[in-house]
Design an enzyme around this catalytic site. Structure first.
Site, PDB file in Angstrom:
ATOM      1  N   GLY A  11       0.775  -1.249   0.000  1.00 30.62           N
ATOM      2  CA  GLY A  11       0.000   0.000   0.000  1.00 30.62           C
ATOM      3  C   GLY A  11       0.798   1.286   0.000  1.00 30.62           C
ATOM      4  O   GLY A  11       0.239   2.353   0.235  1.00 30.62           O
ATOM      5  N   SER A  17       1.993   8.211   1.930  1.00 27.10           N
ATOM      6  CA  SER A  17       1.191   7.026   2.269  1.00 27.10           C
ATOM      7  C   SER A  17       1.387   6.622   3.723  1.00 27.10           C
ATOM      8  O   SER A  17       2.507   6.640   4.242  1.00 27.10           O
ATOM      9  CB  SER A  17       1.596   5.838   1.381  1.00 27.10           C
ATOM     10  OG  SER A  17       1.270   6.077   0.033  1.00 27.10           O
ATOM     11  N   ILE A  18       0.298   6.203   4.354  1.00 26.97           N
ATOM     12  CA  ILE A  18       0.385   5.664   5.718  1.00 26.97           C
ATOM     13  C   ILE A  18       1.341   4.466   5.730  1.00 26.97           C
ATOM     14  O   ILE A  18       2.140   4.313   6.656  1.00 26.97           O
ATOM     15  CB  ILE A  18      -1.025   5.298   6.232  1.00 26.97           C
ATOM     16  CG1 ILE A  18      -1.833   6.586   6.477  1.00 26.97           C
ATOM     17  CG2 ILE A  18      -0.938   4.452   7.498  1.00 26.97           C
ATOM     18  CD1 ILE A  18      -3.312   6.366   6.759  1.00 26.97           C
ATOM     19  N   ASP A  62      -1.616  -6.462  -7.600  1.00 27.18           N
ATOM     20  CA  ASP A  62      -3.011  -6.043  -7.573  1.00 27.18           C
ATOM     21  C   ASP A  62      -3.732  -7.076  -6.719  1.00 27.18           C
ATOM     22  O   ASP A  62      -3.802  -8.249  -7.080  1.00 27.18           O
ATOM     23  CB  ASP A  62      -3.586  -5.999  -8.992  1.00 27.18           C
ATOM     24  CG  ASP A  62      -5.018  -5.468  -9.011  1.00 27.18           C
ATOM     25  OD1 ASP A  62      -5.782  -5.739  -8.047  1.00 27.18           O
ATOM     26  OD2 ASP A  62      -5.389  -4.796  -9.983  1.00 27.18           O
ATOM     27  N   VAL A  63      -4.255  -6.648  -5.570  1.00 28.97           N
ATOM     28  CA  VAL A  63      -4.806  -7.602  -4.597  1.00 28.97           C
ATOM     29  C   VAL A  63      -6.072  -8.310  -5.081  1.00 28.97           C
ATOM     30  O   VAL A  63      -6.545  -9.235  -4.426  1.00 28.97           O
ATOM     31  CB  VAL A  63      -5.075  -6.934  -3.226  1.00 28.97           C
ATOM     32  CG1 VAL A  63      -3.771  -6.502  -2.567  1.00 28.97           C
ATOM     33  CG2 VAL A  63      -6.039  -5.751  -3.354  1.00 28.97           C
ATOM     34  N   ALA A  94     -12.412   2.449  -3.547  1.00 29.54           N
ATOM     35  CA  ALA A  94     -13.788   2.473  -4.047  1.00 29.54           C
ATOM     36  C   ALA A  94     -13.798   3.419  -5.230  1.00 29.54           C
ATOM     37  O   ALA A  94     -12.972   4.340  -5.300  1.00 29.54           O
ATOM     38  CB  ALA A  94     -14.751   2.954  -2.968  1.00 29.54           C
ATOM     39  N   TYR A 156     -18.658   8.637   2.929  1.00 26.39           N
ATOM     40  CA  TYR A 156     -17.728   7.505   3.005  1.00 26.39           C
ATOM     41  C   TYR A 156     -18.396   6.257   2.387  1.00 26.39           C
ATOM     42  O   TYR A 156     -17.741   5.405   1.814  1.00 26.39           O
ATOM     43  CB  TYR A 156     -17.260   7.257   4.444  1.00 26.39           C
ATOM     44  CG  TYR A 156     -15.983   6.439   4.532  1.00 26.39           C
ATOM     45  CD1 TYR A 156     -14.807   6.882   3.940  1.00 26.39           C
ATOM     46  CD2 TYR A 156     -15.961   5.227   5.217  1.00 26.39           C
ATOM     47  CE1 TYR A 156     -13.645   6.137   4.018  1.00 26.39           C
ATOM     48  CE2 TYR A 156     -14.798   4.476   5.303  1.00 26.39           C
ATOM     49  CZ  TYR A 156     -13.644   4.941   4.693  1.00 26.39           C
ATOM     50  OH  TYR A 156     -12.489   4.198   4.775  1.00 26.39           O
ATOM     51  N   LYS A 163     -15.089  -1.256   5.264  1.00 25.84           N
ATOM     52  CA  LYS A 163     -14.326  -1.213   6.526  1.00 25.84           C
ATOM     53  C   LYS A 163     -15.014  -2.040   7.616  1.00 25.84           C
ATOM     54  O   LYS A 163     -14.330  -2.659   8.446  1.00 25.84           O
ATOM     55  CB  LYS A 163     -14.115   0.228   6.998  1.00 25.84           C
ATOM     56  CG  LYS A 163     -13.160   1.047   6.140  1.00 25.84           C
ATOM     57  CD  LYS A 163     -11.768   0.434   5.980  1.00 25.84           C
ATOM     58  CE  LYS A 163     -10.793   1.422   5.335  1.00 25.84           C
ATOM     59  NZ  LYS A 163      -9.513   0.766   4.934  1.00 25.84           N
ATOM     60  N   ARG A 193      -3.935  13.390   5.564  1.00 22.87           N
ATOM     61  CA  ARG A 193      -3.770  13.953   4.220  1.00 22.87           C
ATOM     62  C   ARG A 193      -2.849  13.097   3.358  1.00 22.87           C
ATOM     63  O   ARG A 193      -1.642  13.332   3.297  1.00 22.87           O
ATOM     64  CB  ARG A 193      -3.215  15.367   4.340  1.00 22.87           C
ATOM     65  CG  ARG A 193      -3.905  16.357   3.408  1.00 22.87           C
ATOM     66  CD  ARG A 193      -3.378  17.738   3.644  1.00 22.87           C
ATOM     67  NE  ARG A 193      -4.263  18.493   4.512  1.00 22.87           N
ATOM     68  CZ  ARG A 193      -4.793  19.664   4.167  1.00 22.87           C
ATOM     69  NH1 ARG A 193      -4.516  20.199   3.004  1.00 22.87           N
ATOM     70  NH2 ARG A 193      -5.590  20.298   5.006  1.00 22.87           N
ATOM     71  N   LEU A 195      -2.605  10.600  -0.550  1.00 20.57           N
ATOM     72  CA  LEU A 195      -3.112  10.576  -1.932  1.00 20.57           C
ATOM     73  C   LEU A 195      -4.588  10.190  -1.947  1.00 20.57           C
ATOM     74  O   LEU A 195      -5.411  10.830  -2.604  1.00 20.57           O
ATOM     75  CB  LEU A 195      -2.281   9.581  -2.748  1.00 20.57           C
ATOM     76  CG  LEU A 195      -2.566   9.470  -4.244  1.00 20.57           C
ATOM     77  CD1 LEU A 195      -2.173  10.769  -4.944  1.00 20.57           C
ATOM     78  CD2 LEU A 195      -1.788   8.301  -4.845  1.00 20.57           C
TER      79      LEU A 195
END
Ligand code: NAD
Ligand code: 0WE
Length: 256
Positions: A11, A17-18, A62-63, A94, A156, A163, A193, A195
């Site tokens: 990810g 990215s986190i 690609d998961v 999504a 969301y 989730k 904050r 992407l």
């Protein structure tokens, strides 16, 4: 803290990215880290970031693709001598049009797309990691979730339903894999904050709402999430599984 540990991080898209904040924590602690990326567009960015932490493996995933998952875990087994200690799952998607307007209008195909990428992918990758973590004597898996899976957060929408599925999957995986000393936990982050977040209309407003209403009156950064992940992925959390750690300035605790 992670000396000699072998990690796989899913990810990373860019330095915001986190997943990258988590990877930096692992790297600082002495872990060896393999990375996957999705799509040629971000390949160079991810390869450059991975190189900065001397990663032994960067590969496409690609998961949605079961064959690709099998290939990637084969490559990980080869890079890490058949063992894996840590899996970071930081993937969600999504269709943009489903993150605006009404949840009620989500069509069938895009409902399943969101659940496939954002929830089933944890099940598929945890299953693929299981034998490698078993060989290592156990492991720790962390995924990223959001309050919108528990409460209705306007817009969301289908991501919230994904989730909720992810959150429940964490508990069932924790039960199954606990037998092999594999822990499975989630971090529920406040708006960060990245992407994936910046393209969302009204994101600055969400940060302001957190700053106004959360007990700590400040918004959350990827580094805050990285620090919490380091705890869950470390031996300090050796008896912690099936849970969600909120890194949201306390926002989830409020009713008003
Ligand atoms: P990001 O855009 O940096 O990361 C999302 C990642 O998902 C990207 O690397 C992207 O390539 C990957 N991805 C999307 N579709 C994929 C596919 N089919 N196969 C493989 N990878 C795919 O954004 P982020 O904010 O760091 O998101 C990481 C996680 O954190 C997500 O699960 C997100 O829901 C969660 N989260 C984010 C926030 C936030 O406000 N940013 C808050 C709570 C939870
Ligand atoms: O999980 C997320 C966002 C995940 C995400 C983001 C995108 C943007 C680009 C998933 N799919 C896509 N698809 C795209 O095309 N968050 C927790 C951040 C987020 O997203 C929101 C939020 C928050 C918070 C959307 C609406 C309302 C709040």
């Amino acid at each position: 803290m992670f000396d000699g540990k072998r990690a796989l991080v899913l990810g990373v898209a860019n330095k915001r990215s986190i997943a990258w904040a988590i990877a930096r924590q692992l790297a600082d602690g002495g872990a060896r880290i393999a990375f996957t990326f999705q799509g040629e567009r971000i390949e160079k960015t991810v390869r450059d970031l991975a190189e900065s932490v001397s990663s032994p493996l960067v590969t496409e995933l690609d998961v949605r693709d079961d064959a690709a998952i099998e290939r990637v875990f084969g490559e990980v087994a080869e890079a890490f001598d058949g063992k894996l200690d840590i899996l970071v799952h930081s993937v969600a998607f999504a269709a943009a049009e489903d993150l605006e307007g009404r949840f009620t209008d989500t069509p069938r195909d895009r409902f399943w797309l969101a659940l496939d990428i954002s929830a089933y992918s944890l099940v598929a990758t945890a299953r693929a990691a299981e034998p490698l973590m078993d060989a290592a004597g156990g492991g720790s898996i962390v995924t990223m979730t959001y309050l919108g899976g528990e409460r209705a957060v306007p817009h969301y929408n289908v991501m919230g339903v994904a989730k909720a599925t992810l959150d429940s999957s964490v508990k069932y995986l924790a039960w199954d894999l606990g037998q092999k000393n594999i822990r499975v936990n989630a971090i529920s982050a406040g708006p960060v904050r990245t992407l994936a977040a910046r393209s969302i209309a009204g994101f600055p407003t969400m940060e302001s709402i957190v700053e106004e209403r959360a007990p700590l009156h400040r918004h959350v950064g990827a580094d805050d999430v990285g620090a919490a992940a380091a705890y869950l992925l470390s031996d300090a959390a050796r008896n912690v599984t099936g849970t969600t750690l909120y890194v949201d300035s306390g926002f989830h605790a409020m009713g008003m």
